[in-house]
Design a protein around this motif. Structure first.
Motif, PDB file in Angstrom:
ATOM      1  N   PHE A 239      15.283  16.295  -1.082  1.00  0.00           N
ATOM      2  CA  PHE A 239      15.062  15.295  -0.039  1.00  0.00           C
ATOM      3  C   PHE A 239      14.444  14.026  -0.606  1.00  0.00           C
ATOM      4  O   PHE A 239      13.773  14.046  -1.629  1.00  0.00           O
ATOM      5  CB  PHE A 239      14.139  15.857   1.045  1.00  0.00           C
ATOM      6  N   VAL A 240      14.676  12.929   0.094  1.00  0.00           N
ATOM      7  CA  VAL A 240      14.047  11.651  -0.216  1.00  0.00           C
ATOM      8  C   VAL A 240      12.948  11.350   0.799  1.00  0.00           C
ATOM      9  O   VAL A 240      11.901  10.806   0.465  1.00  0.00           O
ATOM     10  CB  VAL A 240      15.089  10.513  -0.225  1.00  0.00           C
ATOM     11  N   VAL A 241      13.184  11.723   2.035  1.00  0.00           N
ATOM     12  CA  VAL A 241      12.243  11.434   3.135  1.00  0.00           C
ATOM     13  C   VAL A 241      11.454  12.695   3.474  1.00  0.00           C
ATOM     14  O   VAL A 241      12.037  13.758   3.736  1.00  0.00           O
ATOM     15  CB  VAL A 241      13.005  10.921   4.378  1.00  0.00           C
ATOM     16  N   GLY A 242      10.127  12.573   3.460  1.00  0.00           N
ATOM     17  CA  GLY A 242       9.268  13.729   3.700  1.00  0.00           C
ATOM     18  C   GLY A 242       9.454  14.350   5.069  1.00  0.00           C
ATOM     19  O   GLY A 242       9.403  15.573   5.215  1.00  0.00           O
ATOM     20  N   SER A 243       9.679  13.530   6.091  1.00  0.00           N
ATOM     21  CA  SER A 243       9.841  14.083   7.443  1.00  0.00           C
ATOM     22  C   SER A 243      11.098  14.950   7.531  1.00  0.00           C
ATOM     23  O   SER A 243      11.087  16.004   8.178  1.00  0.00           O
ATOM     24  CB  SER A 243       9.901  12.951   8.468  1.00  0.00           C
ATOM     25  N   SER A 244      12.174  14.517   6.883  1.00  0.00           N
ATOM     26  CA  SER A 244      13.399  15.329   6.869  1.00  0.00           C
ATOM     27  C   SER A 244      13.161  16.647   6.148  1.00  0.00           C
ATOM     28  O   SER A 244      13.652  17.704   6.565  1.00  0.00           O
ATOM     29  CB  SER A 244      14.539  14.563   6.188  1.00  0.00           C
TER      30      SER A 244
ATOM     31  N   GLU B 274      15.545  12.749  -8.716  1.00  0.00           N
ATOM     32  CA  GLU B 274      16.478  11.674  -9.050  1.00  0.00           C
ATOM     33  C   GLU B 274      16.406  10.514  -8.065  1.00  0.00           C
ATOM     34  O   GLU B 274      16.508   9.349  -8.465  1.00  0.00           O
ATOM     35  CB  GLU B 274      17.906  12.205  -9.079  1.00  0.00           C
ATOM     36  N   ARG B 275      16.245  10.806  -6.802  1.00  0.00           N
ATOM     37  CA  ARG B 275      16.352   9.768  -5.774  1.00  0.00           C
ATOM     38  C   ARG B 275      15.025   9.398  -5.129  1.00  0.00           C
ATOM     39  O   ARG B 275      14.929   8.366  -4.454  1.00  0.00           O
ATOM     40  CB  ARG B 275      17.332  10.219  -4.683  1.00  0.00           C
ATOM     41  N   SER B 276      14.013  10.199  -5.311  1.00  0.00           N
ATOM     42  CA  SER B 276      12.714   9.963  -4.685  1.00  0.00           C
ATOM     43  C   SER B 276      11.687   9.545  -5.737  1.00  0.00           C
ATOM     44  O   SER B 276      11.497  10.245  -6.741  1.00  0.00           O
ATOM     45  CB  SER B 276      12.245  11.237  -3.971  1.00  0.00           C
ATOM     46  N   GLY B 277      11.015   8.424  -5.480  1.00  0.00           N
ATOM     47  CA  GLY B 277       9.953   7.998  -6.377  1.00  0.00           C
ATOM     48  C   GLY B 277       8.835   9.016  -6.460  1.00  0.00           C
ATOM     49  O   GLY B 277       8.294   9.295  -7.537  1.00  0.00           O
ATOM     50  N   LEU B 278       8.496   9.599  -5.308  1.00  0.00           N
ATOM     51  CA  LEU B 278       7.460  10.632  -5.298  1.00  0.00           C
ATOM     52  C   LEU B 278       7.900  11.863  -6.079  1.00  0.00           C
ATOM     53  O   LEU B 278       7.125  12.446  -6.844  1.00  0.00           O
ATOM     54  CB  LEU B 278       7.127  11.032  -3.855  1.00  0.00           C
ATOM     55  N   GLY B 279       9.163  12.260  -5.893  1.00  0.00           N
ATOM     56  CA  GLY B 279       9.659  13.445  -6.579  1.00  0.00           C
ATOM     57  C   GLY B 279       9.576  13.309  -8.084  1.00  0.00           C
ATOM     58  O   GLY B 279       9.157  14.243  -8.786  1.00  0.00           O
TER      59      GLY B 279
ATOM     60  N   TRP C  33       0.861  -1.185   0.000  1.00  0.00           N
ATOM     61  CA  TRP C  33       0.000   0.000   0.000  1.00  0.00           C
ATOM     62  C   TRP C  33       0.894   1.230   0.000  1.00  0.00           C
ATOM     63  O   TRP C  33       1.646   1.456   0.948  1.00  0.00           O
ATOM     64  CB  TRP C  33      -0.893  -0.031   1.239  1.00  0.00           C
ATOM     65  N   SER C  34       0.840   2.018  -1.067  1.00  0.00           N
ATOM     66  CA  SER C  34       1.784   3.117  -1.202  1.00  0.00           C
ATOM     67  C   SER C  34       1.162   4.269  -1.977  1.00  0.00           C
ATOM     68  O   SER C  34       0.306   4.089  -2.838  1.00  0.00           O
ATOM     69  CB  SER C  34       3.040   2.625  -1.927  1.00  0.00           C
ATOM     70  N   SER C  35       1.656   5.480  -1.676  1.00  0.00           N
ATOM     71  CA  SER C  35       1.213   6.677  -2.389  1.00  0.00           C
ATOM     72  C   SER C  35       2.017   6.919  -3.661  1.00  0.00           C
ATOM     73  O   SER C  35       1.667   7.800  -4.449  1.00  0.00           O
ATOM     74  CB  SER C  35       1.342   7.904  -1.469  1.00  0.00           C
ATOM     75  N   THR C  36       3.091   6.161  -3.880  1.00  0.00           N
ATOM     76  CA  THR C  36       3.880   6.309  -5.102  1.00  0.00           C
ATOM     77  C   THR C  36       3.240   5.448  -6.181  1.00  0.00           C
ATOM     78  O   THR C  36       3.580   4.277  -6.371  1.00  0.00           O
ATOM     79  CB  THR C  36       5.357   5.928  -4.867  1.00  0.00           C
ATOM     80  N   MET C  37       2.311   6.050  -6.890  1.00  0.00           N
ATOM     81  CA  MET C  37       1.413   5.306  -7.764  1.00  0.00           C
ATOM     82  C   MET C  37       2.130   4.602  -8.904  1.00  0.00           C
ATOM     83  O   MET C  37       1.776   3.470  -9.267  1.00  0.00           O
ATOM     84  CB  MET C  37       0.346   6.256  -8.319  1.00  0.00           C
TER      85      MET C  37
ATOM     86  N   VAL D 259      11.970  27.912   3.880  1.00  0.00           N
ATOM     87  CA  VAL D 259      10.721  28.579   4.247  1.00  0.00           C
ATOM     88  C   VAL D 259       9.511  27.936   3.591  1.00  0.00           C
ATOM     89  O   VAL D 259       8.377  28.158   4.020  1.00  0.00           O
ATOM     90  CB  VAL D 259      10.757  30.083   3.882  1.00  0.00           C
ATOM     91  N   MET D 260       9.746  27.119   2.546  1.00  0.00           N
ATOM     92  CA  MET D 260       8.628  26.578   1.774  1.00  0.00           C
ATOM     93  C   MET D 260       8.987  25.202   1.232  1.00  0.00           C
ATOM     94  O   MET D 260      10.140  24.917   0.922  1.00  0.00           O
ATOM     95  CB  MET D 260       8.301  27.533   0.623  1.00  0.00           C
ATOM     96  N   VAL D 261       7.964  24.346   1.148  1.00  0.00           N
ATOM     97  CA  VAL D 261       8.103  23.035   0.517  1.00  0.00           C
ATOM     98  C   VAL D 261       7.256  23.028  -0.751  1.00  0.00           C
ATOM     99  O   VAL D 261       6.070  23.344  -0.718  1.00  0.00           O
ATOM    100  CB  VAL D 261       7.646  21.902   1.455  1.00  0.00           C
ATOM    101  N   PHE D 262       7.873  22.636  -1.851  1.00  0.00           N
ATOM    102  CA  PHE D 262       7.151  22.476  -3.113  1.00  0.00           C
ATOM    103  C   PHE D 262       6.829  20.996  -3.301  1.00  0.00           C
ATOM    104  O   PHE D 262       7.716  20.161  -3.388  1.00  0.00           O
ATOM    105  CB  PHE D 262       8.002  22.958  -4.286  1.00  0.00           C
ATOM    106  N   GLY D 263       5.526  20.671  -3.357  1.00  0.00           N
ATOM    107  CA  GLY D 263       5.128  19.299  -3.651  1.00  0.00           C
ATOM    108  C   GLY D 263       5.047  18.411  -2.439  1.00  0.00           C
ATOM    109  O   GLY D 263       6.021  17.782  -2.036  1.00  0.00           O
TER     110      GLY D 263
END
Length: 343
Positions: A211-216, A177-182, A90-94, A226-230
């Protein structure tokens, strides 16, 4: 023969769970299996799993949290080695989920609950999208004046062009490059927004934190960015509620990519009937309510399909997502991204 007839009679007498369309046969078999293992790529599902456990106390649920890429690697390695694997992925990386399904790592289940889902959320009776989550911009309320927050993709591009120094080193995002979500977000933007390439070029030129990990990534908002895109609206709301009340977010007004957390039963599931029961629960009225309580926007309201906003651009679960694994296309997109980073 007599034993088989008796078993069929007993199953026929078994009550179906109220509010859930799973067959009595599958319910009884799931309870005999007594266990369920789920690989998932995020936390925050306590209300859902607690609800399932309360409804089916004879089934022990074990959740294993991994990145989407690790889910894929582990599922492939364990299946090929003949080792026990998860029952449900079960994953959000479709796109990664669709790739696994396409490569034969899922089994077919004609779920009686799937009729309540929109057509774009079901693929081959194997992959089922159970949420509908907008991709948003997040920001630190203490570090960024609300008037400065871009309210659309077009506004973000205009801001980056008008005052590049203001945004240099101040934006965090998933690394394509490193994140499936990205990579999935970038690919989705490029398909629906005519100025997406210019926007990503401008983002790359702003020297973003990758980043690869959303929490980081969200932790970096406290002292660096100051801002996160995506970012999914779900994750932004959960983080603001649990970790940082100074986090705000904006649903872009021009369009919103809409992702869905895709679940499927693995091909070699040790507990396939428990997996069916869990999938049906996620799509049932109670499961959808529990998802909402967990802060995960359900894909449908109880008794009907979810009404999507005018700007919603759902990412369809299906073969179009396989283009993200076309090596020629992937190389082209990432080469363009790398070149923009170096400018």
């Amino acid at each position: 023969m007599a034993a088989l007839v008796l078993a069929v009679m007993l199953v026929g007498c078994a009550p179906k769970p109220a509010g859930q369309a799973t067959s009595a046969w599958d319910v009884s078999a799931a309870q005999r299996e007594g266990e369920l293992v789920v690989y998932m790529n995020s936390d925050g599902h306590e209300d859902v799993t607690d609800g399932f456990q309360r409804r089916f106390p004879k089934i022990k649920v074990r959740l294993v949290t991994l990145t989407s890429v690790k889910i894929r690697e582990r599922l492939i390695a364990e299946t090929q080695a003949g080792k026990p694997v998860a029952d449900v992925a079960w994953s959000s990386t479709m796109d990664i989920q669709v790739k696994l399904i396409n490569d034969g790592y899922a089994q077919t289940y004609r779920s009686p609950e799937a009729k309540g889902l929109p057509t774009w959320a079901v693929w081959r009776d194997q992959g089922f999208g159970v949420t509908a989550e907008p991709i948003v911009f997040a920001y630190n309320k203490k570090l960024l004046n609300e008037a400065e927050v871009p309210r659309s993709h077009a506004a973000l591009l205009a801001a980056l062009r008008a005052d590049p120094d203001r945004w240099r080193g101040k934006i965090a995002m998933y690394d394509p490059e490193r994140s499936g979500l990205g990579f999935m977000y970038m690919s989705g933007d490029l398909q629906v927004y005519p100025d997406a390439q210019a926007m990503y070029d401008a983002l790359a030129g702003s020297e973003p934190g990758l980043f690869v990990v959303g929490s980081s990534m969200l932790n970096s908002l406290t002292d660096q960015h100051v801002m996160v895109f995506g970012l999914t609206q779900t994750f932004a709301e959960w983080w603001a509620r649990r970790r940082n009340p100074d986090l705000g977010y904006v649903v872009p007004s021009d369009y919103q990519l809409l992702i869905s957390r895709v679940a499927f039963i693995t091909r070699s599931a040790p507990h396939p009937k428990a997996a069916r029961l869990f999938l049906d629960y996620l799509m049932s009225d109670e499961g959808q309510r529990r998802l909402a309580q967990s802060g995960l926007p359900p894909i449908r309201s109880v008794g009907g399909a979810t009404a999507l906003g005018l700007g919603a651009r759902p990412i369809r679960i299906g073969p179009a997502l396989l283009a993200n694994f076309d090596q020629g296309r992937r190389t082209e997109l990432l080469d363009t991204w790398r070149a923009a980073l170096k400018q």
